[in-house]
Write a protein that holds these residues in place. Sequence first.
Motif, short mmCIF file in Angstrom:
data_model
loop_
_atom_site.label_atom_id
_atom_site.label_comp_id
_atom_site.label_asym_id
_atom_site.label_seq_id
_atom_site.Cartn_x
_atom_site.Cartn_y
_atom_site.Cartn_z
N GLU A 96 0.81 -1.21 0.00
CA GLU A 96 0.00 0.00 0.00
C GLU A 96 0.85 1.27 0.00
N TYR A 97 2.10 1.16 0.48
CA TYR A 97 3.01 2.30 0.48
C TYR A 97 3.85 2.37 -0.80
N ILE A 98 4.16 1.22 -1.35
CA ILE A 98 5.01 1.17 -2.56
C ILE A 98 4.22 1.47 -3.82
N LEU A 99 3.00 0.96 -3.90
CA LEU A 99 2.24 1.02 -5.14
C LEU A 99 1.96 2.44 -5.65
N PRO A 100 1.50 3.38 -4.82
CA PRO A 100 1.21 4.72 -5.37
C PRO A 100 2.42 5.42 -6.00
N PRO A 101 3.58 5.50 -5.31
CA PRO A 101 4.71 6.16 -5.98
C PRO A 101 5.20 5.36 -7.19
N LEU A 102 5.10 4.03 -7.12
CA LEU A 102 5.51 3.20 -8.26
C LEU A 102 4.63 3.50 -9.47
N CYS A 103 3.33 3.65 -9.24
CA CYS A 103 2.41 3.99 -10.34
C CYS A 103 2.77 5.34 -10.96
N LEU A 104 3.14 6.30 -10.11
CA LEU A 104 3.53 7.63 -10.61
C LEU A 104 4.80 7.53 -11.47
N CYS B 29 12.08 11.25 -10.40
CA CYS B 29 11.89 9.93 -9.79
C CYS B 29 12.67 9.82 -8.49
N ALA B 30 13.85 10.43 -8.43
CA ALA B 30 14.61 10.47 -7.17
C ALA B 30 13.81 11.22 -6.10
N GLY B 31 13.13 12.30 -6.50
CA GLY B 31 12.26 13.03 -5.57
C GLY B 31 11.11 12.17 -5.08
N ILE B 32 10.50 11.41 -5.99
CA ILE B 32 9.41 10.49 -5.61
C ILE B 32 9.92 9.48 -4.60
N LEU B 33 11.12 8.93 -4.85
CA LEU B 33 11.71 7.94 -3.95
C LEU B 33 11.99 8.54 -2.57
N LEU B 34 12.53 9.75 -2.54
CA LEU B 34 12.79 10.43 -1.27
C LEU B 34 11.50 10.64 -0.48
N ILE B 35 10.48 11.14 -1.15
CA ILE B 35 9.20 11.39 -0.48
C ILE B 35 8.59 10.08 0.01
N TRP B 36 8.71 9.02 -0.79
CA TRP B 36 8.23 7.70 -0.35
C TRP B 36 8.93 7.27 0.93
N ALA B 37 10.26 7.40 0.96
CA ALA B 37 11.03 6.98 2.13
C ALA B 37 10.67 7.80 3.37
#
Length: 194
Positions: free
Chosen positions: A9-17, A65-73
């Motif tokens: 549930e945490y991985i899927l939204p940023p992965l979809c983006l 994408c690096a920004g998406i990864l940072l925000i996810w973390a």
Amino acid sequence: MINLPLKLEYILPPLCLVILSSSFATFNLNEYLEFNRELVANGEFWRIFTSQFVHANWPHLGLNCAGILLIWALHAEHTSPARYAFNIAILALWCGLGVWLFCPDIQIYTGLSALLHGVIIWGAVKDVQAGMFSGWLLFAGTWAKVIWEQIAGPSESVSQLIASNVAIDAHFIGAVGGTLLALPIFIKIIKNRE
């Protein structure tokens, strides 16, 4: 030890983006989706929204994408998939409309960075709500970065990397959008302290 938010549930939204933006880049859809002031004025209003998800080139996409990864973390555990989609959609529309209305010098615009500034602001406020002092630091640091860009101008090295102008005014618009999106959370924080 770092505790990453690895539930689906945490991985899927940023992965979809990431997949959405990467797909647009793979099929080179900028011609149809980028913000083009002249085409928007001629009725292609979808570009206000879709421009957030296309990029000038692969390095531009990689930075976002690096920004998406940072925000996810940092903030994945603060949001549900529905809330993530809501924040992205609202901020994409907000940023696109902001560029349209307040940045008449921008003729062509692409990229996630403006809305990511809003998402990180929202997440920082959620950190504050969770009692994390680092949320205040992230909130202040993001705003300091945005204000510094307004004073000093865009980073020349980033402009060269992405072969495009860095839309610092869009970053400002995104940060304002994230702050407004977080306003109900700020109100709850204040009420809980009373």
